[in-house]
Design a protein around this motif. Structure first.
Motif, short mmCIF file in Angstrom:
data_model
loop_
_atom_site.label_atom_id
_atom_site.label_comp_id
_atom_site.label_asym_id
_atom_site.label_seq_id
_atom_site.Cartn_x
_atom_site.Cartn_y
_atom_site.Cartn_z
N LEU A 384 0.85 -1.19 0.00
CA LEU A 384 0.00 0.00 0.00
C LEU A 384 0.89 1.24 0.00
CD1 LEU A 384 -3.18 0.44 2.18
CD2 LEU A 384 -1.79 2.36 1.48
N ARG A 385 1.01 1.87 -1.15
CA ARG A 385 1.80 3.09 -1.30
C ARG A 385 0.92 4.14 -1.95
NH1 ARG A 385 7.14 0.12 -3.86
NH2 ARG A 385 8.08 -0.60 -1.91
N PRO A 386 0.45 5.11 -1.17
CA PRO A 386 -0.49 6.09 -1.73
C PRO A 386 0.04 6.86 -2.93
CG PRO A 386 -0.49 6.21 0.67
CD PRO A 386 0.65 5.31 0.28
N GLN A 387 1.32 7.25 -2.91
CA GLN A 387 1.88 8.03 -4.00
C GLN A 387 2.38 7.10 -5.11
OE1 GLN A 387 1.72 11.24 -4.44
NE2 GLN A 387 0.87 11.74 -2.43
N SER A 388 1.45 6.46 -5.77
CA SER A 388 1.84 5.51 -6.82
C SER A 388 0.71 5.36 -7.83
CB SER A 388 2.19 4.14 -6.21
OG SER A 388 1.05 3.57 -5.59
N VAL A 404 -0.81 12.84 -8.80
CA VAL A 404 -1.25 12.74 -10.19
C VAL A 404 -2.74 12.42 -10.24
CG1 VAL A 404 -0.79 11.70 -12.43
CG2 VAL A 404 1.04 11.93 -10.76
N GLY A 405 -3.20 11.53 -9.35
CA GLY A 405 -4.62 11.20 -9.32
C GLY A 405 -5.49 12.41 -9.00
N LYS A 406 -5.00 13.28 -8.10
CA LYS A 406 -5.78 14.46 -7.73
C LYS A 406 -5.88 15.45 -8.89
CE LYS A 406 -4.30 14.00 -2.93
NZ LYS A 406 -3.43 14.55 -1.86
N ASP A 429 6.65 7.93 -21.41
CA ASP A 429 7.82 7.74 -20.56
C ASP A 429 7.76 6.45 -19.76
OD1 ASP A 429 8.84 10.22 -21.38
OD2 ASP A 429 7.62 11.27 -19.87
N LEU A 430 6.69 5.70 -19.86
CA LEU A 430 6.56 4.42 -19.17
C LEU A 430 6.39 3.31 -20.19
CD1 LEU A 430 4.15 5.25 -16.19
CD2 LEU A 430 6.64 4.97 -16.10
N GLU A 431 6.75 2.10 -19.78
CA GLU A 431 6.53 0.94 -20.64
C GLU A 431 5.03 0.67 -20.75
OE1 GLU A 431 8.80 -0.52 -22.35
OE2 GLU A 431 10.49 0.59 -21.49
N ARG A 432 4.73 -0.27 -21.62
CA ARG A 432 3.31 -0.61 -21.85
C ARG A 432 2.63 -1.06 -20.57
NH1 ARG A 432 0.82 -5.34 -24.07
NH2 ARG A 432 -0.99 -4.84 -25.37
N VAL A 433 3.34 -1.80 -19.74
CA VAL A 433 2.86 -2.20 -18.42
C VAL A 433 3.97 -1.87 -17.44
CG1 VAL A 433 2.10 -4.10 -16.95
CG2 VAL A 433 1.43 -4.05 -19.37
N GLU A 434 3.75 -0.88 -16.57
CA GLU A 434 4.80 -0.46 -15.64
C GLU A 434 4.20 0.25 -14.44
OE1 GLU A 434 9.00 2.10 -15.54
OE2 GLU A 434 7.94 1.75 -17.43
N TYR A 435 4.78 -0.03 -13.30
CA TYR A 435 4.41 0.61 -12.04
C TYR A 435 5.31 1.81 -11.81
CZ TYR A 435 4.48 1.23 -6.93
OH TYR A 435 4.47 1.74 -5.65
N VAL A 436 4.78 2.85 -11.14
CA VAL A 436 5.56 4.06 -10.93
C VAL A 436 5.27 4.62 -9.55
CG1 VAL A 436 3.77 5.50 -12.00
CG2 VAL A 436 6.10 6.36 -11.82
N ARG A 437 6.34 5.06 -8.87
CA ARG A 437 6.23 5.79 -7.61
C ARG A 437 6.50 7.26 -7.87
NH1 ARG A 437 9.48 3.09 -2.76
NH2 ARG A 437 8.35 4.77 -1.71
N ILE A 438 5.79 8.11 -7.16
CA ILE A 438 5.81 9.54 -7.43
C ILE A 438 6.66 10.24 -6.37
CG2 ILE A 438 4.41 11.62 -7.75
CD1 ILE A 438 2.05 9.70 -8.31
N HIS A 439 7.59 11.06 -6.81
CA HIS A 439 8.35 11.89 -5.88
C HIS A 439 7.51 13.10 -5.49
CE1 HIS A 439 11.65 13.98 -3.98
NE2 HIS A 439 11.41 15.04 -4.73
N VAL A 509 12.10 3.08 -7.78
CA VAL A 509 12.51 4.34 -8.40
C VAL A 509 11.37 5.34 -8.30
CG1 VAL A 509 13.31 5.46 -10.51
CG2 VAL A 509 14.05 3.13 -9.97
N GLU A 510 11.67 6.53 -7.80
CA GLU A 510 10.69 7.60 -7.77
C GLU A 510 10.82 8.45 -9.02
OE1 GLU A 510 10.86 9.86 -4.21
OE2 GLU A 510 9.65 8.42 -3.08
N HIS A 511 9.69 9.01 -9.45
CA HIS A 511 9.67 9.83 -10.67
C HIS A 511 9.13 11.22 -10.34
CE1 HIS A 511 9.91 5.81 -12.39
NE2 HIS A 511 10.19 6.35 -13.56
N LYS A 512 9.72 12.21 -10.97
CA LYS A 512 9.13 13.54 -10.97
C LYS A 512 8.05 13.59 -12.04
CE LYS A 512 13.11 16.20 -9.28
NZ LYS A 512 14.05 17.32 -9.58
N ILE A 513 6.96 14.28 -11.72
CA ILE A 513 5.81 14.31 -12.60
C ILE A 513 5.59 15.73 -13.10
CG2 ILE A 513 3.36 13.79 -12.84
CD1 ILE A 513 4.94 11.34 -12.26
N ALA A 514 5.29 15.86 -14.38
CA ALA A 514 4.94 17.16 -14.97
C ALA A 514 3.74 16.96 -15.89
CB ALA A 514 6.11 17.75 -15.75
N VAL A 515 2.83 17.92 -15.85
CA VAL A 515 1.66 17.92 -16.73
C VAL A 515 1.78 19.12 -17.65
CG1 VAL A 515 -0.84 17.99 -16.86
CG2 VAL A 515 0.26 16.86 -14.93
#
Length: 629
Positions: A384-388, A404-406, A429-439, A509-515
């Motif tokens: 359970l990782r909320p920022q993901s 990102v969800g918000k 920037d992500l593979e077809r199936v990939e999990y990501v954690r948000i910085h 790995v954490e990722h920086k997010i930009a919209v």
């Protein structure tokens, strides 16, 4: 209601020189307005008389407002457990899980209720350590199963008897004060509660321990399974005596459950949900001398399968044909084909789901287990990782508490279903199936105990006036007449930041997010930085209402928002808060803070949400419609 009607102020032919009486002010200003209320609830079995603070909303006529939107959550019966079901309206302090999941999800995807925002600031209470002279007797696994099978047939039988007391103190417990037993059910509850308070037992309030299938799937094998069934027996004996006391005392069993230590109360709730969804069935053996053997059979598997399918349809899951095919195969038999499912999926399909957010991750595990895609890149979803979030084929899905969800939850077409925001735009920037954690960086929490206690006075529609109310002290916020619909989301960009544990793998790995937004033909990238909560404001009735002059705000049109670069420097000067506290600090940094009001006559809210994640300003997103009051 039209724009012209909104601009009529003062109302009813009054002039600015008129002074209203209290009754006139209540009728003209407060009627239909939303009122904020707070309540302090003592935490049972906590040191230093610890109390939790909660809030709720009501109208001027005293009717409570239901803020949450559970039809979109779809897992209300799993996520929350009401302690007292007799209440007309759910209350944030009336649930076993804290913060409450009943009043959690706001009416718009990516938002929360005001009650949830206040409740989550409460610090966990340190529990008192209880000591008991009662000891456990050694009890074989076979005898535990026999007793559980007996209690399964007698689970609705809540009558004290000599046989019950003989088993409790003759086989289960060792009581050095046997001369004072005398069938006292209240003392039995105290004894069992003290025993289950020990840290040797499983703490089911911990999300990591709520995958119940990991304990009972292997039956008699393993020390953890034996510990689980022993705790299940003790918790079930306690639950039956709680029901007995509730019957005679005229209280609900949930009312008595709330008085137990947190660890004990969660164990009792697990036992109740276990017998509601699983049944012991005796297995015939060739050699009767080996003793009786039992298997666990799910009782509500078909309802669980329907829930998984409903969640998949609502999220527009890309591979629903595969999900339907596997669910149809699973529904063909009564037993669960455990080898084809992961532990979280088995836990959900059996129905032994504990209150709290873990139900969101379990139902997602069921959907992923139905697909043939390689799940190695989604390994991070086991925790359970909320920022993901994750990308799955042509869509991305984000947990509702993630930054990102918000933001993307405000886009048209996105939904909040079972705690997941989607389907959202994909990213290259992500593979077809990939999990990501948000910085992310923590947003400063400047809410303190004094603010919660005085929320009614600080938000009173009549302001700080007392006795007489000049019309000139109130004004009606006037919106711009133009409609803005020139903003679109162009791209979601992710940049890997660093490796947390030194191990390879996307889950670390954490990722920086930009919209990237397109505003009037110009591309503007917005990097999300702070984790900020968005509160879905409750709508008033018979509005619009006037505003007290001292409630200051700054009005901004949505297409001008991204060009606002100044931000609240007071947040940078003050240390990050730890939640609700009672420290004596100067309130001027909050009271004098300007609130930015961004109005929009369309349903696009992703722009102000993204802007807040950069600047941390106090902002009210006014989602107005010309046709609404």
């Amino acid at each position: 209601m039209t724009i012209k009607d909104l601009m009529v102020s003062p109302p009813g032919g009054f002039t600015n020189q008129v002074v209203l009486t209290f009754d006139e002010a209540m009728y003209l200003i407060c009627c239909g307005a939303v009122l904020f209320r707070s309540v302090s609830v003592p935490a049972h079995h906590a040191v230093h008389h610890h109390a939790h603070f909660h809030s709720f909303l009501e109208l001027s006529n005293g009717h409570r407002i239901r803020e949450a939107n559970f039809p979109l959550a779809m897992l209300d019966e799993y996520m929350s457990f009401l302690l007292d079901e007799a209440l007309d309206e759910p209350a944030p302090w009336n649930t076993l899980e804290q913060p409450s999941m009943t009043l959690c999800f706001g009416r718009y995807p990516g938002t929360m209720t005001f009650s949830r925002y206040i409740s989550r600031l409460n610090r966990p209470a340190a529990s008192l350590k209880c000591g008991s002279m009662i000891l456990l007797r050694e009890l074989g696994v076979s005898r535990i199963f026999d007793r559980l099978r007996y209690l399964q047939d007698k689970r609705n039988y809540a009558v004290a008897s000599e046989e019950e007391r003989n088993f409790l103190y003759g086989e289960l417990l060792m009581d050095p004060e046997s001369d004072i037993r005398n069938g006292n059910t209240v003392r039995d509850i105290d004894v069992l509660s003290d025993l289950l308070s020990s840290e040797i037992w499983i703490d089911f309030s911990d999300p990591g321990e709520q995958i119940v299938a990991q304990y009972h799937l292997n039956g008699r094998c393993g020390a953890s399974a034996e510990l689980f069934f022993h705790q299940l027996l003790l918790s079930t004996e306690l639950a039956r005596r709680i029901d007995l006391c509730a019957t005679y005392a005229g209280h609900s069993s949930g009312h008595l459950l709330s008085a137990l230590p947190r660890r004990v109360a969660w164990g009792v709730r697990m036992s109740v949900r276990f017998f509601q969804n699983l049944a012991f069935e005796e297995v015939q053996q060739k050699d009767p001398t080996n003793g009786r053997s039992y298997s666990l059979m799910p009782q509500n598997k078909y309802a669980q399968i329907e829930t998984v399918l409903d969640v998949g349809y609502s999220l527009k899951w890309p591979t629903m044909p595969q999900v339907e095919a596997k669910m149809m195969a699973e529904s063909a038999g009564q037993a669960i084909q455990c080898l084809q499912w992961t532990m979280p999926s088995v836990t959900f399909l059996t129905g032994v789901v504990m209150p709290g957010p873990m139900a969101s991750w379990m139902v997602l595990s069921c959907l992923l287990d139905c697909d043939h895609e390689d799940r190695t890149a989604l390994y991070g979803l086991k925790e359970l990782r909320p920022q993901s979030g994750f990308q799955y084929l042509s869509n991305t899905y984000w947990y509702w508490e993630s930054m990102v969800g918000k933001v993307l939850g405000a886009m048209q077409g996105s939904k909040c279903v079972a705690g997941w925001i989607g389907p959202c735009i994909s990213t290259p920037d992500l593979e077809r199936v990939e999990y990501v954690r948000i910085h992310h960086e923590r947003a400063p929490e400047r809410i303190r105990e004094t603010h919660v206690k005085t929320v009614a006075a600080r938000s009173d529609p009549l302001g700080t006036l007392n006795g007489s109310y000049p019309v000139s002290s109130f004004h009606r916020p006037l919106p711009y007449s133009s409609t803005v619909d020139c903003i679109r989301v162009e791209k979601l960009a992710l940049v890997p930041l660093y490796n947390l544990s030194g191990c390879d793998g996307p889950q670390n790995v954490e990722h920086k997010i930009a919209v990237q937004f397109a505003v009037n033909g110009r591309s503007i990238p917005v990097r999300l930085r702070y984790d900020v909560s968005f509160i879905a404001a409750a709508a008033c009735s018979a509005g619009p209402h006037v505003l007290f002059y001292n409630y200051t705000y700054k009005q901004i049109q949505i297409d001008q928002l991204l060009y606002v670069t100044e931000w609240a420097e007071r947040f940078a000067k003050n240390p990050i808060g730890e939640g609700v506290s009672s420290d004596e600090e100067n309130d001027s940094d909050i009271d004098k803070g300007m609130v930015s009001k961004v109005e929009e006559f369309v349903t696009r809210r992703e722009t102000p949400h993204a802007w807040i994640h950069i600047h941390l300003r106090c902002l009210m997103n006014a989602r107005l419609r010309v046709s609404e009051g």
